[in-house]
Write an enzyme that holds these catalytic residues in place. Structure first.
Site, PDB file in Angstrom:
ATOM      1  N   HIS A   4      -0.737   0.270  -9.770  1.00 41.39           N
ATOM      2  CA  HIS A   4      -1.503  -0.651  -8.915  1.00 41.39           C
ATOM      3  C   HIS A   4      -2.050  -1.816  -9.753  1.00 41.39           C
ATOM      4  CE1 HIS A   4      -3.893  -0.969  -4.918  1.00 41.39           C
ATOM      5  NE2 HIS A   4      -3.693  -2.158  -5.431  1.00 41.39           N
ATOM      6  N   ARG A  17       0.839  -1.189   0.000  1.00 45.33           N
ATOM      7  CA  ARG A  17       0.000   0.000   0.000  1.00 45.33           C
ATOM      8  C   ARG A  17       0.883   1.252   0.000  1.00 45.33           C
ATOM      9  NH1 ARG A  17      -3.526  -2.663  -1.633  1.00 45.33           N
ATOM     10  NH2 ARG A  17      -5.525  -3.120  -0.662  1.00 45.33           N
TER      11      ARG A  17
HETATM   12  P1  NAP Z   1      -2.032 -11.443   4.943  1.00 46.53           P
HETATM   13  O1  NAP Z   1      -2.268 -12.847   4.477  1.00 46.53           O
HETATM   14  O2  NAP Z   1      -2.937 -10.853   5.942  1.00 46.53           O
HETATM   15  O3  NAP Z   1      -0.534 -11.402   5.516  1.00 46.53           O
HETATM   16  C1  NAP Z   1      -0.024 -10.296   6.184  1.00 46.53           C
HETATM   17  C2  NAP Z   1       1.388 -10.621   6.661  1.00 46.53           C
HETATM   18  O4  NAP Z   1       1.939  -9.437   7.255  1.00 46.53           O
HETATM   19  C3  NAP Z   1       1.404 -11.706   7.744  1.00 46.53           C
HETATM   20  O5  NAP Z   1       2.541 -12.526   7.578  1.00 46.53           O
HETATM   21  C4  NAP Z   1       1.538 -10.885   9.031  1.00 46.53           C
HETATM   22  O6  NAP Z   1       2.189 -11.547  10.094  1.00 46.53           O
HETATM   23  C5  NAP Z   1       2.400  -9.745   8.553  1.00 46.53           C
HETATM   24  N1  NAP Z   1       2.264  -8.577   9.438  1.00 46.53           N
HETATM   25  C6  NAP Z   1       1.151  -7.852   9.718  1.00 46.53           C
HETATM   26  N2  NAP Z   1       1.423  -6.874  10.591  1.00 46.53           N
HETATM   27  C7  NAP Z   1       2.738  -6.994  10.883  1.00 46.53           C
HETATM   28  C8  NAP Z   1       3.618  -6.293  11.737  1.00 46.53           C
HETATM   29  N3  NAP Z   1       3.194  -5.250  12.480  1.00 46.53           N
HETATM   30  N4  NAP Z   1       4.898  -6.681  11.797  1.00 46.53           N
HETATM   31  C9  NAP Z   1       5.342  -7.739  11.067  1.00 46.53           C
HETATM   32  N5  NAP Z   1       4.567  -8.448  10.233  1.00 46.53           N
HETATM   33  C10 NAP Z   1       3.271  -8.083  10.140  1.00 46.53           C
HETATM   34  O7  NAP Z   1      -1.990 -10.452   3.712  1.00 46.53           O
HETATM   35  P2  NAP Z   1      -1.813 -10.789   2.145  1.00 46.53           P
HETATM   36  O8  NAP Z   1      -3.036 -11.432   1.599  1.00 46.53           O
HETATM   37  O9  NAP Z   1      -0.517 -11.487   1.964  1.00 46.53           O
HETATM   38  O10 NAP Z   1      -1.758  -9.307   1.544  1.00 46.53           O
HETATM   39  C11 NAP Z   1      -0.817  -8.349   1.992  1.00 46.53           C
HETATM   40  C12 NAP Z   1      -1.171  -6.970   1.449  1.00 46.53           C
HETATM   41  O11 NAP Z   1      -0.849  -6.890   0.070  1.00 46.53           O
HETATM   42  C13 NAP Z   1      -2.657  -6.599   1.503  1.00 46.53           C
HETATM   43  O12 NAP Z   1      -3.031  -6.140   2.785  1.00 46.53           O
HETATM   44  C14 NAP Z   1      -2.755  -5.507   0.449  1.00 46.53           C
HETATM   45  O13 NAP Z   1      -2.558  -4.247   1.055  1.00 46.53           O
HETATM   46  C15 NAP Z   1      -1.582  -5.800  -0.483  1.00 46.53           C
HETATM   47  N6  NAP Z   1      -2.040  -6.180  -1.829  1.00 46.53           N
HETATM   48  C16 NAP Z   1      -1.628  -5.432  -2.887  1.00 46.53           C
HETATM   49  C17 NAP Z   1      -2.008  -5.779  -4.171  1.00 46.53           C
HETATM   50  C18 NAP Z   1      -1.530  -4.995  -5.359  1.00 46.53           C
HETATM   51  O14 NAP Z   1      -2.034  -5.217  -6.464  1.00 46.53           O
HETATM   52  N7  NAP Z   1      -0.592  -4.100  -5.218  1.00 46.53           N
HETATM   53  C19 NAP Z   1      -2.810  -6.903  -4.369  1.00 46.53           C
HETATM   54  C20 NAP Z   1      -3.216  -7.642  -3.279  1.00 46.53           C
HETATM   55  C21 NAP Z   1      -2.820  -7.271  -2.002  1.00 46.53           C
HETATM   56  P3  NAP Z   1       1.566 -12.888  10.740  1.00 46.53           P
HETATM   57  O15 NAP Z   1       1.797 -13.952   9.690  1.00 46.53           O
HETATM   58  O16 NAP Z   1       2.387 -13.097  11.946  1.00 46.53           O
HETATM   59  O17 NAP Z   1       0.119 -12.608  10.975  1.00 46.53           O
HETATM   60  C1  GLV Z   2      -5.368  -5.032  -4.048  1.00 48.31           C
HETATM   61  O1  GLV Z   2      -4.709  -4.075  -3.853  1.00 48.31           O
HETATM   62  C2  GLV Z   2      -5.907  -5.873  -3.020  1.00 48.31           C
HETATM   63  O2  GLV Z   2      -5.910  -5.487  -1.846  1.00 48.31           O
HETATM   64  O3  GLV Z   2      -6.377  -6.977  -3.356  1.00 48.31           O
END
Ligand code: NAP
Ligand code: GLV
Length: 309
Positions: free
Chosen positions: A272, A224
């Protein structure tokens, strides 16, 4: 029982028709034509306008059309008792895997320098260390980060990941919690941010982090825009602490015309697009999850509202 959809004008009708066909038992309505507000029990949203969700007094569940939920939490008037489900799918993970590998390899194999070589027409061979000596660090080892880390390790990189709680991923060194953040950063030549945006992670890509990374590190932010302190990055690029940045997400989207990132010679802007949810796979994931929620069955990706992700 009715469901309201807010996705943005370009694809709203498509989503409405698609979700209606997947969930014939629920009446799907468009955000701007909600009908009787008391009938709305489910909201499927991307960036709902502030105050919009509180209009529905019988709302039972909010579904984020995407993995991130910061776009819902940002609304100070959001009904706080209503659970939030985020949307993931194999397709979303696959797309992010491609994006992260593409840009890590781009930095590793010095493609920006090769672009320059072609521009100047000068035959100069670039040198890069072997992948096993290139230390890649993934911030966030959730659905997306863990998969990207695993794949980069299979390619042969020296991969570490940082998460809140300890994790075991084959071939990936794990650092966990605030206490292990600094050693994680110190060994990350290429740093990839895949954290959720929360109070704890906002502005985490800042001056201090850029000073802790090895000199000349590359940064990839596919999470983000709110993770990055943009001015700090520009200074770190200018003074050489950071060699190159790849940015997919921004404080303001679309990135305003004239923003310094657009023409910066050592910044690659992608609009994005790292992993946009595919409407077919995403729609199916949303429908399946909503059905489980309605039946009171365990739901995939129910958000922990205390942690904010
Ligand atoms: P997720 O499954 O919720 O994983 C989040 C990870 O971050 C987990 O490993 C969590 O630790 C870790 N985390 C959270 N807070 C933390 C902290 N304070 N310190 C250290 N580690 C921390 O999320 P995801 O599905 O992988 O997605 C991640 C993000 O990618 C989304 O929230 C979104 O903003 C972004 N995204 C971007 C796009 C794009 O097109 N650019 C697309 C999709 C998503 P734990 O494992 O210990 O819980
Ligand atoms: C895209 O940014 C998502 O959060 O899936």
């Amino acid at each position: 029982m009715a469901l309201i959809i807010r996705i943005g004008p370009a694809r709203e009708q498509w989503w409405l028709d698609h979700l209606q066909s997947l969930l014939p038992e629920i009446e799907c309505r468009r955000w701007d034509e909600p009908g009787d507000l008391e009938e709305i029990e489910y909201a499927v949203v991307w960036k709902p306008p502030a105050g919009g969700l509180k209009r529905f007094p019988n709302l039972k569940c909010i579904v984020s059309v995407g993995a991130g939920i910061d776009h819902v939490l940002v609304d100070p008037e959001r009904p706080r008792h209503v659970p939030i489900i985020r949307t993931t799918s194999d397709d979303l993970t696959q797309r992010m895997r491609e994006y992260v590998c593409l840009h890590v390899l781009r930095h590793h194999r010095r493609l920006p320098e090769i672009d320059e070589i072609q521009n100047t027409g000068e035959w100069r061979q670039t040198v890069n260390p072997p992948a096993y000596q290139r230390r890649v660090g993934i911030m966030g080892l959730g659905n997306l980060g863990a998969d990207a880390a695993r794949t980069l390790a299979v390619i042969g990189f020296d991969v570490a990941g940082w998460s809140r709680r300890p994790k075991q991923i084959e071939g990936v060194t794990n650092f966990a919690g605030d206490g292990q953040f600094e050693p994680f950063l110190k060994r990350s030549d290429i740093l990839v941010c895949l954290l959720p945006l929360t109070d704890a992670t906002k502005g985490i890509l800042n001056d201090r982090l850029f000073s802790t990374l090895p000199a000349g590190a590359c940064v990839i932010n596919a999470a983000r825009g709110g993770h990055l302190v943009e001015g700090d990055l520009l200074v770190a690029l200018d003074d050489g602490r950071i060699e190159y940045a790849t940015l997919d997400v921004f404080h303001e989207e679309p990135l305003p015309a004239g923003h310094a990132f657009w023409k910066h010679p050592r910044v690659l802007v992608t609009p994005h697009v790292a992993s946009l949810i595919d409407p077919v796979a995403g729609g199916q994931a949303i429908a399946d999850n909503l059905r489980r929620f309605i039946k009171g069955e365990p739901v995939a990706n129910l958000v922990d509202l205390d942690q904010g992700y």
